[in-house]
Design a protein around this motif. Sequence first.
Motif, short mmCIF file in Angstrom:
data_model
loop_
_atom_site.label_atom_id
_atom_site.label_comp_id
_atom_site.label_asym_id
_atom_site.label_seq_id
_atom_site.Cartn_x
_atom_site.Cartn_y
_atom_site.Cartn_z
N GLN A 1 31.17 45.17 30.38
CA GLN A 1 30.79 43.61 30.21
C GLN A 1 31.56 42.89 28.91
O GLN A 1 31.81 41.54 28.99
CB GLN A 1 29.56 44.33 29.62
N ALA A 2 32.60 43.73 27.95
CA ALA A 2 33.52 42.61 26.98
C ALA A 2 34.57 42.64 28.19
O ALA A 2 35.28 41.88 27.59
CB ALA A 2 34.03 44.26 26.09
N LEU A 3 35.19 43.33 28.58
CA LEU A 3 36.56 42.72 30.13
C LEU A 3 36.06 41.70 30.78
O LEU A 3 36.44 40.00 30.74
CB LEU A 3 36.44 43.88 30.82
N LEU A 4 34.83 41.44 31.25
CA LEU A 4 34.07 40.27 31.52
C LEU A 4 33.71 38.90 30.67
O LEU A 4 34.78 38.21 30.95
CB LEU A 4 32.93 40.16 32.60
N GLU A 5 33.58 39.50 29.30
CA GLU A 5 33.74 38.45 28.40
C GLU A 5 34.52 37.73 28.08
O GLU A 5 35.07 37.21 27.94
CB GLU A 5 32.84 38.70 27.35
N ILE A 6 35.46 38.27 27.57
CA ILE A 6 37.09 38.36 27.74
C ILE A 6 38.27 37.15 28.45
O ILE A 6 38.21 36.39 28.42
CB ILE A 6 37.87 39.54 27.57
N HIS A 7 37.40 37.49 29.74
CA HIS A 7 38.23 37.21 31.21
C HIS A 7 37.49 35.78 30.90
O HIS A 7 38.51 34.72 31.84
CB HIS A 7 37.89 37.79 32.13
N GLN A 8 35.91 35.88 30.92
CA GLN A 8 35.52 34.24 31.12
C GLN A 8 35.68 33.82 29.77
O GLN A 8 36.63 32.08 30.28
CB GLN A 8 34.28 34.29 31.11
N ARG A 9 35.98 33.97 28.76
CA ARG A 9 36.76 33.16 27.69
C ARG A 9 38.37 33.07 27.10
O ARG A 9 38.72 32.00 27.33
CB ARG A 9 36.53 33.94 26.35
N GLN A 10 39.01 33.74 28.34
CA GLN A 10 40.30 33.48 28.09
C GLN A 10 41.17 32.61 29.39
O GLN A 10 41.75 31.92 29.65
CB GLN A 10 41.50 34.82 28.52
N GLY A 11 40.42 33.45 30.57
CA GLY A 11 40.77 32.62 31.48
C GLY A 11 41.86 33.57 32.05
O GLY A 11 43.29 33.36 32.86
N THR A 12 42.58 34.61 32.42
CA THR A 12 43.81 35.13 32.71
C THR A 12 43.92 35.98 34.25
O THR A 12 42.25 36.06 33.76
CB THR A 12 44.00 36.32 31.37
N THR A 13 44.70 35.46 34.46
CA THR A 13 44.49 35.88 36.33
C THR A 13 44.29 37.48 36.23
O THR A 13 45.38 38.19 35.01
CB THR A 13 46.16 35.52 37.22
N THR A 14 43.49 38.30 36.59
CA THR A 14 43.30 39.93 36.14
C THR A 14 43.13 40.26 37.13
O THR A 14 43.14 40.01 38.71
CB THR A 14 42.50 39.74 35.07
N LEU A 15 44.04 41.39 37.98
CA LEU A 15 44.27 42.34 38.52
C LEU A 15 43.67 43.41 38.61
O LEU A 15 44.39 44.84 37.23
CB LEU A 15 45.24 42.69 39.43
N ILE A 16 42.76 44.57 38.71
CA ILE A 16 42.14 46.02 38.39
C ILE A 16 42.28 46.94 39.29
O ILE A 16 41.79 46.44 40.39
CB ILE A 16 40.85 45.66 37.68
N VAL A 17 42.19 47.63 39.38
CA VAL A 17 42.19 49.10 40.11
C VAL A 17 41.17 49.95 39.41
O VAL A 17 41.13 50.31 38.49
CB VAL A 17 43.96 49.85 40.07
N THR A 18 40.37 50.55 40.51
CA THR A 18 39.39 50.93 40.26
C THR A 18 38.64 51.69 41.55
O THR A 18 39.08 52.08 42.44
CB THR A 18 37.75 49.99 39.82
#
Length: 251
Positions: free
Chosen positions: A174-191
């Motif tokens: 949830q923290a990562l999602l909030e940061i992504h929505q706030r910063q708008g950084t292009t994000t690639l996650i391996v999981t």
Amino acid sequence: MSLQTAVGFRHVRKQWQQITAIDNFSLDIAAGELVALVGSSGCGKSTLLRLLVGLDGEFEGEIQIEGKPINGIGADRGIVFQEPRLFPWLTVAQNVALGLASESLSREAEQSRVAEMLKLVHLADFASALPAQLSGGMAQRVAIARGLVAQPRILMLDEPFSALDALTRHSLQQALLEIHQRQGTTTLIVTHDVEEAVALADRIVVLSPRPGRIRRTVPLDFPHPRERDSAAFSALCTQIRNLIVQPDKEF
């Protein structure tokens, strides 16, 4: 979301001796998009991150950022690994500041940037703490702050929450999602966590077993926060799991 292409993989192929890890991998990632790579172990997911961040330049094909081929490691790309990899003798603030090693900033500007990132990950009160004083989830927040402090255009995360307990993992997702929505950084996650991918991503890319090829891309066009106990969420998780485990001949 912007339609500008931030990252472009063009027919990427990676081989070690006689083993082909990735073959004919082509993918465009839009600016501000959050893309999850999923697939069985050994399908080349983490290798793709290493190529994109510039840790490995020996591959065929081309990887572009905003239309320009990458050339080694650059401040335009940040990465967060499975383990926080913090220096135990440095404070939280000093560990985050390591992400600015290649930047030419005044001491005041550096301190301001670090303070901003610690506030973003809710660790402002722990700037002077040592890693031994942190929980596993807090340490991973420090690693995320370090990955973001240079303000990269691209953020990569390689199984960032897999070593954490379920409650901490959910909190950091949830923290990562909030940061992504706030910063708008292009994000690639391996999981390997299908629920994590469905909860976070704008698009999921499913890779086939080695050599890693794109088996299917699945857009997720329903809003955040996503209800994990809903029928739609469960159905998507089942769809992704089936894509991962079924033989290539069925697709």
